[in-house]
Design a protein around this motif. Structure first.
Motif, mmCIF file in Angstrom:
data_model
loop_
_atom_site.group_PDB
_atom_site.id
_atom_site.type_symbol
_atom_site.label_atom_id
_atom_site.label_comp_id
_atom_site.label_asym_id
_atom_site.label_seq_id
_atom_site.Cartn_x
_atom_site.Cartn_y
_atom_site.Cartn_z
ATOM 1 N N VAL A 206 0.867 -1.136 -0.006
ATOM 2 C CA VAL A 206 -0.014 0.076 -0.011
ATOM 3 C C VAL A 206 0.752 1.144 0.036
ATOM 4 C CG1 VAL A 206 -1.539 1.249 1.331
ATOM 5 C CG2 VAL A 206 -1.942 -1.339 1.130
ATOM 6 N N ALA A 207 0.371 2.188 -0.637
ATOM 7 C CA ALA A 207 1.046 3.696 -0.584
ATOM 8 C C ALA A 207 0.076 4.715 -0.034
ATOM 9 C CB ALA A 207 1.749 4.052 -2.078
ATOM 10 N N ILE A 208 0.333 5.410 0.839
ATOM 11 C CA ILE A 208 -0.776 5.928 1.604
ATOM 12 C C ILE A 208 -0.310 7.532 1.765
ATOM 13 C CG2 ILE A 208 -0.115 4.990 3.754
ATOM 14 C CD1 ILE A 208 -3.114 5.065 4.398
ATOM 15 N N GLN A 209 -1.065 8.487 1.579
ATOM 16 C CA GLN A 209 -0.820 9.809 1.673
ATOM 17 C C GLN A 209 -1.083 10.168 3.337
ATOM 18 O OE1 GLN A 209 -0.596 12.401 -0.923
ATOM 19 N NE2 GLN A 209 0.475 13.531 0.934
ATOM 20 N N CYS A 210 -0.065 10.521 3.943
ATOM 21 C CA CYS A 210 0.022 10.919 5.494
ATOM 22 C C CYS A 210 0.333 12.209 5.651
ATOM 23 C CB CYS A 210 1.009 9.870 6.152
ATOM 24 S SG CYS A 210 1.040 8.222 5.999
ATOM 25 N N PRO A 211 -0.682 12.738 6.372
ATOM 26 C CA PRO A 211 -0.618 14.385 6.657
ATOM 27 C C PRO A 211 0.368 14.522 7.642
ATOM 28 C CG PRO A 211 -2.890 13.281 7.563
ATOM 29 C CD PRO A 211 -2.172 12.099 6.957
ATOM 30 N N VAL A 212 0.742 16.005 7.964
ATOM 31 C CA VAL A 212 1.756 16.304 9.027
ATOM 32 C C VAL A 212 1.142 16.455 10.324
ATOM 33 C CG1 VAL A 212 2.919 18.510 9.673
ATOM 34 C CG2 VAL A 212 2.807 17.593 7.380
ATOM 35 N N ASN A 213 1.791 15.825 11.352
ATOM 36 C CA ASN A 213 1.124 15.796 12.575
ATOM 37 C C ASN A 213 0.619 17.113 13.113
ATOM 38 O OD1 ASN A 213 0.513 14.293 14.646
ATOM 39 N ND2 ASN A 213 2.259 14.613 15.712
ATOM 40 N N PRO A 214 -0.364 16.936 13.388
ATOM 41 C CA PRO A 214 -0.706 18.666 14.118
ATOM 42 C C PRO A 214 0.013 18.901 15.221
ATOM 43 C CG PRO A 214 -2.514 17.050 14.471
ATOM 44 C CD PRO A 214 -1.355 16.356 13.680
ATOM 45 N N LYS A 215 0.403 20.264 15.509
ATOM 46 C CA LYS A 215 1.000 20.811 16.606
ATOM 47 C C LYS A 215 0.158 20.827 18.041
ATOM 48 C CE LYS A 215 4.711 23.387 14.336
ATOM 49 N NZ LYS A 215 4.289 24.579 13.601
ATOM 50 N N SER A 216 -0.977 21.093 17.672
ATOM 51 C CA SER A 216 -1.876 21.310 18.827
ATOM 52 C C SER A 216 -3.192 20.627 18.536
ATOM 53 C CB SER A 216 -2.320 22.887 18.694
ATOM 54 O OG SER A 216 -3.649 23.141 18.999
ATOM 55 N N ILE A 217 -3.410 19.645 19.776
ATOM 56 C CA ILE A 217 -4.689 18.832 19.754
ATOM 57 C C ILE A 217 -5.458 19.222 21.065
ATOM 58 C CG2 ILE A 217 -5.614 16.559 19.893
ATOM 59 C CD1 ILE A 217 -3.074 15.652 18.224
ATOM 60 N N ASN A 218 -6.761 19.374 20.802
ATOM 61 C CA ASN A 218 -7.753 19.468 22.061
ATOM 62 C C ASN A 218 -8.772 18.773 21.822
ATOM 63 O OD1 ASN A 218 -6.532 22.182 23.405
ATOM 64 N ND2 ASN A 218 -6.830 22.614 21.323
ATOM 65 N N VAL A 219 -9.142 18.195 22.868
ATOM 66 C CA VAL A 219 -10.535 17.345 23.087
ATOM 67 C C VAL A 219 -11.570 18.131 24.230
ATOM 68 C CG1 VAL A 219 -11.107 15.224 24.013
ATOM 69 C CG2 VAL A 219 -9.465 15.281 22.317
#
Ligand code: FAD
Length: 476
Positions: free
Chosen positions: A223-236
């Protein structure tokens, strides 16, 4: 878990002989073939413990060439096979029905290449989703999909089921994120469609045939898969609400006020959240409410994201849309909150037997099937719970019923009632879990006879002997 629960005849396939086993030993070597009943057992039963096969042989290839040699031989001998990844599928697709040879991808687990400029990852089909996530985090990227089963499910299984999960609302489906696939056809031919380009209109998009076809059209090997940049800020944020009307209001306002940073929007009813408290002893950090919404935001600027989320929550509280809520930005607290949602299926299974359904519905229809089913089942004393939760932002409801043990009466009361309901309001009877073995009778509620005929014709072209995952996906 008995054979007579299935109304299906074994196809006219060959039965495994000692000679077949010797040929397989030549292909994969003696250490990568399992034939002892005790060793094969785990591959015959699904995660939900709802189906059982009777395979006598599990093969563990390491390369595409080995898969190709196995399939070429099986096709010539007309031996049926069942591809298996992490065996976390919820539709009974990953287990043999009779004595199909299981081909497990568990040893096809090499990461092949990662291009940090394009964000494209190439790997073998047996890489575990969490293993890929860990690798990518070190490169500052992430997988575009996330599911509760990430510790066991494999990317080949994810692609073959077109898994959705918790991040689809933001990153879209695997039909968009998977750029390339290498697959082996039933006759052993290798089809290399491992494009790593985002755009590639060179004729038919063959990769899409393998995405979501649950191992019935080909065996995915890479499989070749497009992987986004890891976000710097995550809130829940976990929010408690008093009615489904308020849940709908939150859907609207979260899309409007959080916009591009909204990365998850999950809904749980009280009964679904109670089960993780009762069976897994997890604590619900806010007061008891009829409905809960879990919102995640991901972005590149924490000040910007926090400001947006704070404004959204302030509005929701001011307008009394939300009864109670909690917010987290530290990874350990985020994990704790997500666990409440991700472990519901595991907790439900601890009741004994789980009848689980996975529907796509318009927001306005999303929840009404839960009280309707509760009412419909009210005279069956063995029903323990009826509840609903799911990927609300994508209109994907998981509808669940539990009982201490399997009951034919309960199953026959739930089905076809729920399928007819979903069909009537124009929904889909399988949003993301697929059809597998258990839902073949339900396909007709979401596909026209012409569409089913075309699916059958495609199967006939790609797998004329029908050796790939028989009794699955297509109506029997
Ligand atoms: P398996 O279960 O092994 O196989 C699934 C199907 O794919 C079978 O038909 C099998 O024959 C076929 N297959 C597997 N590998 C290949 C291959 N290499 N080539 C061809 N066919 C193959 N699903 C979601 O979509 N979203 C969720 O949020 C989600 N959450 C889950 C949470 C839990 C706790 C659990 C147990 C399951 C969840 N699932 C979810 C379902 C399941 O995890 C997914 O369907 C997953 O993609 C299956 O991957 P797997 O490797 O376990 O595949």
């Amino acid at each position: 878990l008995t054979k007579d629960r299935y109304k299906v005849q074994r196809g006219k396939y060959a039965s495994l002989t000692d000679k077949d086993v010797r040929v397989f030993e030549e292909i994969v070597g003696k250490t990568r073939i399992l034939t002892d009943d005790a060793d094969v057992e785990a591959y015959n039963v699904d995660w939900l413990r709802s189906v059982r096969g009777f395979s006598k042989c599990v093969l563990k290839p390491k390369t595409t060439e080995e898969v190709s040699a196995i399939l070429k031989y099986c096709n010539e001998r007309v031996l049926a096979v069942c591809p298996q990844g992490g065996n976390t599928g919820l539709a009974g697709g990953s287990n043999p029905v009779f004595d199909e040879v299981v081909i497990s991808t568990s040893l096809m687990n090499n990461i092949l290449e990662f291009d940090s400029l394009s964000g494209v990852l190439s790997c073998q089909a047996g890489c575990v989703l969490e293993q890929l996530e860990t690798f990518l985090l070190e490169q500052g990227h992430m997988m575009p999909l996330d599911l509760g089963a990430k510790g066991s499910c494999q990317i080949g299984g994810n692609v073959s089921t077109n898994a959705g999960g918790l991040r689809l609302v933001r990153y879209g489906s695997l039909h968009g994120n998977v750029l390339g696939i290498e697959a082996v056809l039933a006759n052993g031919e290798i089809v290399n469609c491992m494009s790593k380009m985002k755009k590639d209109n060179t004729g038919y998009h063959l990769k899409h045939l393998f995405i979501g076809s649950e191992g019935t059209l080909g065996f995915v090997t890479k499989v070749a898969i497009q992987c986004p940049v890891n976000p710097k800020s995550i809130n829940v944020a976990l929010l408690g609400l008093e009615s489904y009307d308020k849940v709908l209001e939150i859907l609207k306002t979260s899309r409007r006020d959080l916009g591009e940073i909204l990365s998850s929007c999950e809904m749980m009813d009280l009964d679904a959240l109670k089960v993780v408290e009762e069976n897994l002893k997890l604590r619900i950090p806010i007061k008891e409410c009829p409905f809960y919404i879990l919102i995640e935001t991901s972005g590149s600027n924490s000040n910007h994201d926090e400001e947006k989320l704070a404004l959204f929550l302030e509005n929701a509280l001011d307008k009394k849309v939300v009864l109670d809520g909690t917010q987290a930005s530290e990874p350990s607290r985020i994990k704790q909150i997500f666990e409440l949602r991700e472990r519901i299926a595991e907790a439900l299974l601890m009741d004994g037997f789980l009848y689980t359904y996975d529907f796509s519905l318009k927001p306005v229809d999303f929840y009404s099937i839960v009280p309707a089913l509760r009412e419909h089942l009210k005279n069956l004393p063995n029903v323990l719970r009826v509840n609903g939760f799911g990927h609300f932002g994508d209109g994907n409801l998981h509808l669940n019923v539990t009982s201490k043990e399997y009951s034919k009466e309960i199953l026959n009361t739930i089905e076809p009632f729920v399928y007819e309901w979903v069909s009537k309001v124009g929904g889909s009877v399988s949003a993301e879990h697929g059809i597998g073995f258990k839902k073949t009778g339900a396909v007709k509620f979401s596909k026209t006879p012409q569409a089913i005929k075309l699916m059958q014709q495609m199967k006939g072209v790609m797998d004329p002997n029908g050796i790939l995952n028989p009794y699955k996906v297509l109506p029997l």
